[in-house]
Design an enzyme around this catalytic site. Structure first.
Site, mmCIF file in Angstrom:
data_model
loop_
_atom_site.group_PDB
_atom_site.id
_atom_site.type_symbol
_atom_site.label_atom_id
_atom_site.label_comp_id
_atom_site.label_asym_id
_atom_site.label_seq_id
_atom_site.Cartn_x
_atom_site.Cartn_y
_atom_site.Cartn_z
ATOM 1 N N HIS A 50 0.864 -1.179 0.000
ATOM 2 C CA HIS A 50 0.000 0.000 0.000
ATOM 3 C C HIS A 50 0.907 1.237 0.000
ATOM 4 C CE1 HIS A 50 -2.709 2.978 1.952
ATOM 5 N NE2 HIS A 50 -3.718 2.194 1.583
ATOM 6 N N ASP A 96 3.272 -3.984 8.138
ATOM 7 C CA ASP A 96 2.059 -3.184 7.981
ATOM 8 C C ASP A 96 0.874 -4.125 8.198
ATOM 9 O OD1 ASP A 96 -0.171 -1.875 7.092
ATOM 10 O OD2 ASP A 96 0.578 -1.456 5.075
ATOM 11 N N GLN A 145 -4.382 -4.514 7.249
ATOM 12 C CA GLN A 145 -5.429 -5.422 6.777
ATOM 13 C C GLN A 145 -5.499 -6.712 7.581
ATOM 14 O OE1 GLN A 145 -7.861 -4.877 4.818
ATOM 15 N NE2 GLN A 145 -7.200 -2.917 4.043
ATOM 16 N N LYS A 198 -10.048 -0.328 11.040
ATOM 17 C CA LYS A 198 -10.153 -1.583 10.277
ATOM 18 C C LYS A 198 -10.356 -2.782 11.195
ATOM 19 C CE LYS A 198 -7.290 0.131 6.516
ATOM 20 N NZ LYS A 198 -8.077 0.472 5.329
ATOM 21 N N CYS A 254 -4.999 2.557 -3.438
ATOM 22 C CA CYS A 254 -3.752 3.088 -2.865
ATOM 23 C C CYS A 254 -2.595 2.124 -3.054
ATOM 24 C CB CYS A 254 -3.915 3.423 -1.381
ATOM 25 S SG CYS A 254 -5.110 4.691 -1.070
HETATM 26 N N1 PMP Z 1 -1.734 -0.501 4.670
HETATM 27 C C1 PMP Z 1 -2.721 -1.210 4.115
HETATM 28 C C2 PMP Z 1 -2.424 -2.581 3.597
HETATM 29 C C3 PMP Z 1 -4.003 -0.674 4.042
HETATM 30 O O1 PMP Z 1 -4.989 -1.374 3.473
HETATM 31 C C4 PMP Z 1 -4.242 0.627 4.571
HETATM 32 C C5 PMP Z 1 -5.619 1.265 4.493
HETATM 33 N N2 PMP Z 1 -6.238 1.160 3.266
HETATM 34 C C6 PMP Z 1 -3.172 1.311 5.141
HETATM 35 C C7 PMP Z 1 -1.935 0.723 5.179
HETATM 36 C C8 PMP Z 1 -3.329 2.678 5.692
HETATM 37 O O2 PMP Z 1 -4.230 2.689 6.755
HETATM 38 P P1 PMP Z 1 -4.809 4.069 7.302
HETATM 39 O O3 PMP Z 1 -5.334 4.805 6.117
HETATM 40 O O4 PMP Z 1 -5.879 3.653 8.245
HETATM 41 O O5 PMP Z 1 -3.680 4.768 7.976
#
Ligand code: PMP
Length: 401
Positions: A116, A193, A196, A219, A357
């Protein structure tokens, strides 16, 4: 389960809401909504400052939430739990406070091709500012990350490996324990990270043997604007804060300041008190459920969704990792994902469409956008059936044009 989630009681476009966008944000159980409401309605005070009753209650609840998160993550102590805004801030904190001052010319950072943007762009900036090199391990056509490929990209100059625990596009669950072993054997640290994975995979940071773990509250059925950076205590102890101000200082004079011990050193200013308390309620709620039953339910939903979607002409699921969290990205022949998502919304079905993203990943996969469905503990076979019926309807509708 669904009855714990008041958002599911509403109708959308005069239809039962079918919420298939949990990977973007999970709906909130009553326990979380009540915990947040309690802060505003009763314990409405700043933390760690006041001597009065309300402040003491808020402070106790805030620190109890930290302890709940430590339990959820399998941390050795709650001092390893730093409250941040979300996974994005957690990763930026590691980049700014650990990597930036330590990396130099010729050092290397290794990521995978499925990251991401939140686990890619901070490392690009570290590389640009320090002279380090950013390596990207490609993924297999299945959407998996080959350990052999990763091993071939690791060098003795690799200082940091930063990978997703689970992909938000393909659902792939990465073998973190093995990656940790490989990284450590080369003297590198591992940042995970967990944005998810945290809602679906049991996490024990000791067992995973990673060095940093990032998660987002929203999440894991908690509030937004709150998340956690977990880090090994000895790493936090040697890191400088990347934001400074009130609450994180021990002593301040005009000439300088000394900092409090972690985790408070990394929580400058008034924190997201109600968010942290709500997140504590979320993980308590999750831990109150039967973990094995929850996993079996999500596995069953995923299998049912795969077999159902595979039967619909023109639908192509992207990737086929052996282990995946309950989410699927797919294409539908001749229908743009944005058109499809708008059509599905008309049927009361919430999905996500776009590049998720993860633009470099989508480019590698040969797509500019994908439609994604993702499941939570409240979804059922009826939701998958509603999706399948709507997808068939979409094919008929768009074939007219
Ligand atoms: N890493 C992954 C794999 C994600 O799916 C997301 C959220 N879409 C993020 C990081 C970032 O999370 P946040 O926008 O809640 O900071």
């Amino acid at each position: 389960m669904a009855r714990d989630f008041p958002a599911l009681e509403q109708r959308v476009n005069e239809r039962r809401l079918v919420y298939l966008d949990t990977a973007a944000t999970a709906l909130k159980p009553r326990a979380v909504i009540e915990a947040v409401t309690q802060v505003y309605a009763r314990d409405c005070a700043n933390v760690h400052r006041g001597l009065h009753q309300l402040s003491q209650r808020a402070s106790a609840a805030y620190e109890a939430a930290r302890a709940a998160l430590a339990g959820f993550l399998g941390a050795r102590s709650q001092e390893e739990v730093v409250f941040v805004r979300g996974a994005t801030e957690a990763l930026n904190l590691v980049a700014a406070s650990w990597a930036m001052p330590r990396l130099g010319q010729g050092d290397r950072i290794l990521v995978t091709a499925l990251e991401h943007h939140a686990n890619l762009v901070p490392w690009q900036i570290v590389a640009r500012r320090t002279g380090a090199i950013l390596d990207v391990a490609p993924i297999e056509p299945s959407g998996e990350v080959s350990l052999d490929v990763l091993a071939s990209r690791l060098t003795d100059r690799t200082r940091l490996v930063a990978v997703s625990h689970a992909s938000n596009v393909l659902g792939t669950v990465l073998p973190i324990r093995e990656i940790a072993r490989m990284a450590h054997a080369r003297g590198a640290l591992l940042v995970v990270d967990g944005a998810q994975a945290a809602a679906h995979v049991r996490i024990d940071v000791k067992d995973l043997d990673c060095d940093f773990y990032a998660l987002s509250g929203h999440k894991v059925y908690g509030p937004s604007g709150i998340g956690v950076l977990w880090a090994r205590a000895e790493l936090l102890a040697e890191m400088e804060p990347y934001q400074v101000g009130g609450d994180m200082v021990a002593d301040v004079a005009f000439e300088g300041a000394s900092y409090r011990a972690p985790p408070h050193r990394f929580e400058a200013g008034t924190p997201n008190i109600e968010g942290a308390i709500g997140l504590g309620a979320a993980v308590r709620y999750l831990r109150g459920l039967d973990a094995a039953a929850r996993e079996a339910h999500e596995r069953d939903l995923l299998e049912y969704a795969v077999s159902t979607l595979e039967e619909i002409p023109g639908v192509q699921i992207v990737g086929s990792p052996a282990t995946r969290i309950p989410l699927l990205s797919f294409t539908v022949e001749d229908i743009h994902p944005h058109d499809l998502a708008t059509f599905l919304d008309g049927e009361g079905i919430a999905v996500r469409a776009g590049h998720h993203c993860a633009q470099p990943l989508l480019e590698q996969l040969g797509h500019s956008a994908l439609t994604r469905v993702s499941f939570g503990i409240y979804n059922t076979h009826a939701d998958v059936d509603a999706l399948a019926e709507a997808l068939r309807g979409a094919r008929d509708f768009f074939s007219v044009f």
